[in-house]
Design a protein around this motif. Sequence first.
Motif, PDB file in Angstrom:
ATOM      1  N   LEU A 170       0.850  -1.181   0.000  1.00 32.59           N
ATOM      2  CA  LEU A 170       0.000   0.000   0.000  1.00 32.59           C
ATOM      3  C   LEU A 170       0.888   1.235   0.000  1.00 32.59           C
ATOM      4  CD1 LEU A 170      -3.016   0.824   0.131  1.00 32.59           C
ATOM      5  CD2 LEU A 170      -2.740   0.954   2.617  1.00 32.59           C
ATOM      6  N   ARG A 171       0.749   2.038  -1.057  1.00 38.91           N
ATOM      7  CA  ARG A 171       1.610   3.209  -1.216  1.00 38.91           C
ATOM      8  C   ARG A 171       0.818   4.391  -1.751  1.00 38.91           C
ATOM      9  NH1 ARG A 171       6.291   0.318  -4.802  1.00 38.91           N
ATOM     10  NH2 ARG A 171       7.416  -0.751  -3.145  1.00 38.91           N
ATOM     11  N   PRO A 172       1.270   5.623  -1.451  1.00 40.47           N
ATOM     12  CA  PRO A 172       0.643   6.777  -2.073  1.00 40.47           C
ATOM     13  C   PRO A 172       0.970   6.827  -3.560  1.00 40.47           C
ATOM     14  CG  PRO A 172       2.414   7.446  -0.587  1.00 40.47           C
ATOM     15  CD  PRO A 172       2.290   5.961  -0.471  1.00 40.47           C
TER      16      PRO A 172
ATOM     17  N   PRO B   1      -0.908  11.920  -4.147  1.00 40.41           N
ATOM     18  CA  PRO B   1      -0.560  11.332  -2.847  1.00 40.41           C
ATOM     19  C   PRO B   1      -1.727  11.262  -1.869  1.00 40.41           C
ATOM     20  CG  PRO B   1       0.354  13.554  -3.069  1.00 40.41           C
ATOM     21  CD  PRO B   1      -0.174  13.171  -4.413  1.00 40.41           C
TER      22      PRO B   1
ATOM     23  N   ARG C  42      -3.977   6.209  -1.762  1.00 42.81           N
ATOM     24  CA  ARG C  42      -3.033   5.102  -1.626  1.00 42.81           C
ATOM     25  C   ARG C  42      -3.597   3.874  -2.330  1.00 42.81           C
ATOM     26  NH1 ARG C  42      -1.224   3.918   4.252  1.00 42.81           N
ATOM     27  NH2 ARG C  42      -3.467   3.620   4.525  1.00 42.81           N
TER      28      ARG C  42
ATOM     29  N   ASN D 252      -8.868  -1.167  -2.664  1.00 46.06           N
ATOM     30  CA  ASN D 252      -8.336   0.191  -2.704  1.00 46.06           C
ATOM     31  C   ASN D 252      -9.387   1.218  -2.300  1.00 46.06           C
ATOM     32  OD1 ASN D 252      -5.719  -0.534  -3.522  1.00 46.06           O
ATOM     33  ND2 ASN D 252      -6.314  -0.571  -5.682  1.00 46.06           N
TER      34      ASN D 252
ATOM     35  N   GLU E 242      -9.562   1.133   1.452  1.00 44.02           N
ATOM     36  CA  GLU E 242      -8.370   1.739   2.053  1.00 44.02           C
ATOM     37  C   GLU E 242      -8.440   3.268   2.012  1.00 44.02           C
ATOM     38  OE1 GLU E 242      -6.122   0.331   3.693  1.00 44.02           O
ATOM     39  OE2 GLU E 242      -5.913  -1.753   3.052  1.00 44.02           O
ATOM     40  N   ASN E 243      -9.174   3.808   1.032  1.00 48.65           N
ATOM     41  CA  ASN E 243      -9.277   5.254   0.880  1.00 48.65           C
ATOM     42  C   ASN E 243     -10.598   5.818   1.399  1.00 48.65           C
ATOM     43  OD1 ASN E 243      -6.817   6.352  -0.805  1.00 48.65           O
ATOM     44  ND2 ASN E 243      -7.319   4.329  -1.638  1.00 48.65           N
TER      45      ASN E 243
END
Length: 227
Positions: free
Chosen positions: A28-30, A35, A38, A130, A133-134
């Motif tokens: 999990l990354r920006p 940004p 993620r 995703n 996660e957001n």
Amino acid sequence: MGPHLRAGRRVSRPIHDPIAFIRTETRLRPVPLVPEIRLHVADEAVPIWHRTEEELGEMGLPPPFWAFAWAGGQALARHVLDHPDAVKGKRVLDFASGSGLVGIAAMKAGAAQVTCADIDPFARAAIALNGAENGVAVAAADTDLIGRDDGWETVLAGDIAYERDLSERVFAWLFALAARGAGVLVGDPGRTYLPRDRLERLAEYAVPVTRELEDMEIKRTCVWRPR
């Protein structure tokens, strides 16, 4: 979002737990240009490609486009977040969604409802993961929507102009949607089959990408709409 429109082949056995696969094979990354969002993305293209084939029991599959933040999707997501009026309060389709990046951006920008369409079952799992996660809810559709009109008010599409025949089909459909009044936005980093003569450029971005997938580390990428 990226070059992931190919109809593809049916898998030879069912996917047992795509969410677990995605969690294991990605981090999990920006997103570099976005940004605020993620995504679960892969470190490298070839290893996850091979592991996807092993998981599905079929070789020669197209790459796992859902596992990367493609240039067209990054630019389109950035544009939507910076220009929320394009989606605010509207029913939105994120076509060939891949990771769900653009659809997630649309929800964060205030869309009333977003459908993320992708034929890859891993992509649909990634979209759900995703989105969660957001902190947004997006619907994932597996139907081939080219030629359909479900009354979307805005249609978003990134990196869809890399194959000639498919590009012709997709853009004929998008132009028809625009002609009846839908807002259509396309993110493209200079793919070969983009019909530039029928499009108006709205914005340009310098998008960080991986050299495994592109020919340079910073990809000049534009957001377009039908004239």
